[in-house]
Structures are given as C-alpha cells and as structure tokens.
Design a protein around this motif. Sequence first.
Motif, PDB file in Angstrom:
ATOM      1  N   GLY A 146     -44.694  -0.531   9.752  1.00  0.00           N
ATOM      2  CA  GLY A 146     -44.724  -1.840   9.900  1.00  0.00           C
ATOM      3  C   GLY A 146     -45.850  -2.336  10.795  1.00  0.00           C
ATOM      4  N   VAL A 147     -46.324  -1.676  11.773  1.00  0.00           N
ATOM      5  CA  VAL A 147     -47.126  -2.034  12.536  1.00  0.00           C
ATOM      6  C   VAL A 147     -48.591  -1.899  12.012  1.00  0.00           C
ATOM      7  CG1 VAL A 147     -48.642  -0.752  14.761  1.00  0.00           C
ATOM      8  CG2 VAL A 147     -46.133  -1.426  14.778  1.00  0.00           C
ATOM      9  N   GLY A 186     -37.003   0.188   5.326  1.00  0.00           N
ATOM     10  CA  GLY A 186     -37.857  -0.916   4.969  1.00  0.00           C
ATOM     11  C   GLY A 186     -37.442  -2.188   6.088  1.00  0.00           C
ATOM     12  N   GLY A 187     -36.268  -2.424   6.079  1.00  0.00           N
ATOM     13  CA  GLY A 187     -35.808  -3.647   6.850  1.00  0.00           C
ATOM     14  C   GLY A 187     -36.300  -3.369   8.512  1.00  0.00           C
ATOM     15  N   GLY A 188     -36.312  -2.152   8.753  1.00  0.00           N
ATOM     16  CA  GLY A 188     -36.295  -1.644  10.217  1.00  0.00           C
ATOM     17  C   GLY A 188     -38.238  -2.154  10.261  1.00  0.00           C
ATOM     18  N   ALA A 189     -38.862  -1.537   9.372  1.00  0.00           N
ATOM     19  CA  ALA A 189     -40.304  -1.757   9.291  1.00  0.00           C
ATOM     20  C   ALA A 189     -40.639  -3.210   9.451  1.00  0.00           C
ATOM     21  CB  ALA A 189     -40.876  -1.140   8.065  1.00  0.00           C
ATOM     22  N   TYR A 191     -42.891  -5.083  12.418  1.00  0.00           N
ATOM     23  CA  TYR A 191     -44.061  -5.928  12.220  1.00  0.00           C
ATOM     24  C   TYR A 191     -43.836  -7.178  12.935  1.00  0.00           C
ATOM     25  CZ  TYR A 191     -47.621  -8.994   9.983  1.00  0.00           C
ATOM     26  OH  TYR A 191     -48.532  -9.787   9.608  1.00  0.00           O
ATOM     27  N   ILE A 192     -42.676  -7.988  12.798  1.00  0.00           N
ATOM     28  CA  ILE A 192     -42.586  -9.129  13.522  1.00  0.00           C
ATOM     29  C   ILE A 192     -42.743  -8.950  15.071  1.00  0.00           C
ATOM     30  CG2 ILE A 192     -41.061 -11.134  13.991  1.00  0.00           C
ATOM     31  CD1 ILE A 192     -39.762 -10.581  11.132  1.00  0.00           C
ATOM     32  N   VAL A 193     -41.958  -8.056  15.634  1.00  0.00           N
ATOM     33  CA  VAL A 193     -42.101  -7.537  16.956  1.00  0.00           C
ATOM     34  C   VAL A 193     -43.541  -7.261  17.479  1.00  0.00           C
ATOM     35  CG1 VAL A 193     -41.579  -6.188  18.630  1.00  0.00           C
ATOM     36  CG2 VAL A 193     -39.860  -6.796  17.081  1.00  0.00           C
ATOM     37  N   TRP A 194     -44.498  -6.496  16.600  1.00  0.00           N
ATOM     38  CA  TRP A 194     -45.701  -6.317  16.768  1.00  0.00           C
ATOM     39  C   TRP A 194     -46.527  -7.340  16.967  1.00  0.00           C
ATOM     40  CZ3 TRP A 194     -48.973  -3.072  18.728  1.00  0.00           C
ATOM     41  CH2 TRP A 194     -50.308  -2.953  18.054  1.00  0.00           C
TER      42      TRP A 194
END
Lengths: 214, 262
Positions: free
Chosen positions: A70-71, A108-111, A115-118
């Motif tokens: 995600g990052v 994928g949901g976790g990823a 990304y949103i957190v990042w």
Amino acid sequence: MHISEGVLSAPVLITGFVGTAVLAAATMRKMDLEEIPKISVITSVFFVSSLIHVPIGVTSVHLILNGLVGVILGWRAFPAVLVGLVLQAILFGHGGVTVIGVNSLMMGGGALVAYIVWQQRYRFSFKRREFIFGALAGATAVGVSGIILALALATTGEAFHAVAGAVLLAHIPIMIIEAGVVGACAEFLSRVKPDILAGQRLAQSASAGPDAAT
Amino acid sequence: MALDIDRYSSIDSSISRWDPRFKVFSLGVLIISIALLKTIPMAFVALIIAAIVIGMSALPLHFISNGLSFILVFLVPFFFIMPFSYPGEAAFHVLGLPFAWEGLRYATLIFTKALAIVLISFSIFGSSRFDVSMIALQKLKCPKIFVQMLLFTYRYTHVFLEEMHRMHTSMHSRGFVAGANAQTLRIYGNFIGTLLVRSFERTDRVYKAMLSKGYQGELHSMVKFHSSFPDVLKGLIVVGLSLVLLLSDYGGIFKVAERGWY
C-alpha cells in the motif's frame, strides 16, 4: 493469514468474489502499460518476502507486508495483492482457488487502508516522520486484515467464533513486527529512492508544483 | 524452495494432452463444486476423484508430496483447534478442555475438501507450461492486463528469489543472526528496501528493452490450441461429475449430522 480451502460458507465465498471484483475494477481503472512491470516488481517482492521468517521465541512468523504494498503502490496495491494471492494459490496451494476473493479483500483491504494512513504523513512535520507513518501503515494493514479474517470466520458459523477470537489475538505480535519492518523500509526508501513511494510529492522547487504526485 | 510448478509439464499424460482451455475451465468448475460440499461422504468421493485426476496426470509422487507438505502445515492444526473450540455440549474433557465430536467432524470435512481441491489445482497447473496455462486463462476471457501481471510477477519472482538468497548469504557472512529484536526488524526493512531499489532499476532496463522490441501490452505466443472431440468429452465428463457431486450433496442422500460424529 490465509483462509484455507473448504472452511468458509458459500455466501461468504461469493461476497468475497463480488467485493474483490468491484475493488479490482475500481483500483485498476486507467492503468497504464508502463505500470504493469512496476506493479509486478512489488508483487514479486511481496511474494518473495513472505518467505522471510522472523523468530518469536520458539516459533516464527513470516512477513506479510501488505502494508508495504500500500505504501508503495497506493490504490494499485489491490490488484498487486490479488495477483500475489493467485500465484500463491497456484504455486503453493496456500489459500486456495475458491478463497481468493475473501483473501484478496482481507489482504488488499489492509493494503488500501495502509495507503490512506501513509498519506496522512503530510499533515505532520517531525523527525523520522516516514518511519512513524510507515510503521503505522504496516501495523494497520495487518490489523485490518485480521479483523476482516475474523469477520469472515465469525459469519461462516458459530463453530468459528472461538477461532475468530484466537485469530485476532494472534495478529498482535505480527502487527508489531510488520510495523518495525515496514517503518524501516519506508524510511530507507524515502532516503534512497523516494520516487518509488506512493503519493510522493515533488520538492517545492519542482516545476510541476507542490501537489504533483508521482 | 522450488517455485516452478510446471517443472514436470513435459510428462506425457491424458491430462497434459488435454486442451488447456477445456482443462482449466472444467477442472475449475470441479474445484468450485467441491468447495461448496457440505457432507463428509461426498467430500471423500471428491477426494477419490481428485486422486484419480492427479493419478492420470502422471506427476511424480515426490513433486505432489512436496507441495502437500506446505498445505498440511495450514490444515492439520484444524484437528487440534476445532474439536476444542466447537460451541455446545462437550463429549468429554481432555486436560480440562472440552472435546466435541462435532468439531472433529468439521475439521475432517475441511481437511478432505481442501486436500481434494489442492490435488486438482496441482494437476491443472502442473501438467502444462505456466505460460500456456496463462494463455488458456486469457482465452477464457480473463482480463489481459491481469494475465500479463501474473506472467511478469511469476518471472520476477524467480529472479528476486535468487537475489534474495545472495543478499542473505552476504548478511550471514557478516555475522547477522535473526532474533526477536528491533535491530532484526530494521535490518529486514533495509534488506527489502535494497531488494526493491535494485529490482526497480533492473525492471526499468528490461521494460525499455521490451518497448524497443515492439511491446504494446499484448501477449504474443507461438502456442496454438487445438481442441478435438476427446477434449470436449473430457470437459463434459468433469463438469457432469461436478454437478453429480453437488446434486448428491444437496439432494439429501447424506444428511449433515446435527450432533456428534457421523
């Protein structure tokens, strides 16, 4: 972190496939040809890194790294995770073919949440920001995946309620490990090759302007 | 760890001769129908069918057992978790933990179905070259971009695995020992970062080389599929078998036990 074949009920499996199809279509929109090799590289590294085991006492856990995907890939993390899981199912029988939908939603949901957190890192300015937000993203990704896994088990039947609880607890040490690894990796990349990271803003002096994302 | 699932695809068998499009589709249907089974007797029938299919594929026993050993790690714990975590009345207690036969039945059902599915999945992807299976998927209307990503990832995985082994050796030669501490996590983070940076630079070169040779996002292959009557017949038999499995399972020939073992 995989749900095996044959565990889940038909409605849960179908929900997984429908959810995955919708998310995959949404996150793969307007994908350039050029992006395919980049996504595939991250997917391969995600795949290969899952073979790295970190010892905890007498046992060991392997890295998941969906937060790192995600990052690095942003929204494109979802198709990357999907491809990784399909390959794992084909090559190792890990997860399995019929649970690809549920497993993709989970990982994928976790990823995507990672990304949103990042992306929130731009709201703050302090030393080692990349490490802290990378670590948060890594831990959140595993946490979200754990919750989705527990939900899938709990909605399959009463028989799995106890297992679902145990699964949630088992995710805590993995969250700590992933936080350390993803944080260190995000910090390393932001120093060495920042253009790899998702949502990386160009330097203020760049002609493309401060908000241009790579 | 050997990742090349197709290393024995050159072995001649009735499964490897089967037109991959029909093979992937019909065995895929069989896998889905097995996943939906609810009764243990039908799950055992499915396991027997899976054993016949893998037997027909003539894949070496060590290849199959090696693959299965990975899966057993995930599946065997069910036998230890389910009987002791099943809600309701316990039949007896083991070391103070309530043991329920229903839990053991559930674990057996899951184990049998998963084993059957994995065996069939091995016979699909072990009996054709990986790229041929992917082209078959593309012919079955799987999105092109997705098939391309699968192929690229599969290829890169082999490259990175080698790279990772090399980096691991150099880390160990400098005295690195993995432990449960922050330093190990930091080193692994940097390790993955280095792997990423190196791989990115390499793929960039590969991609430019591909573009210069006319790559436009299409998967071109010399592989041509030819289907004949036996291919269709095999497909129909497998799809028919899947339906029979599902109908017998849901038709009430065997009842799902409400309580106890079967």
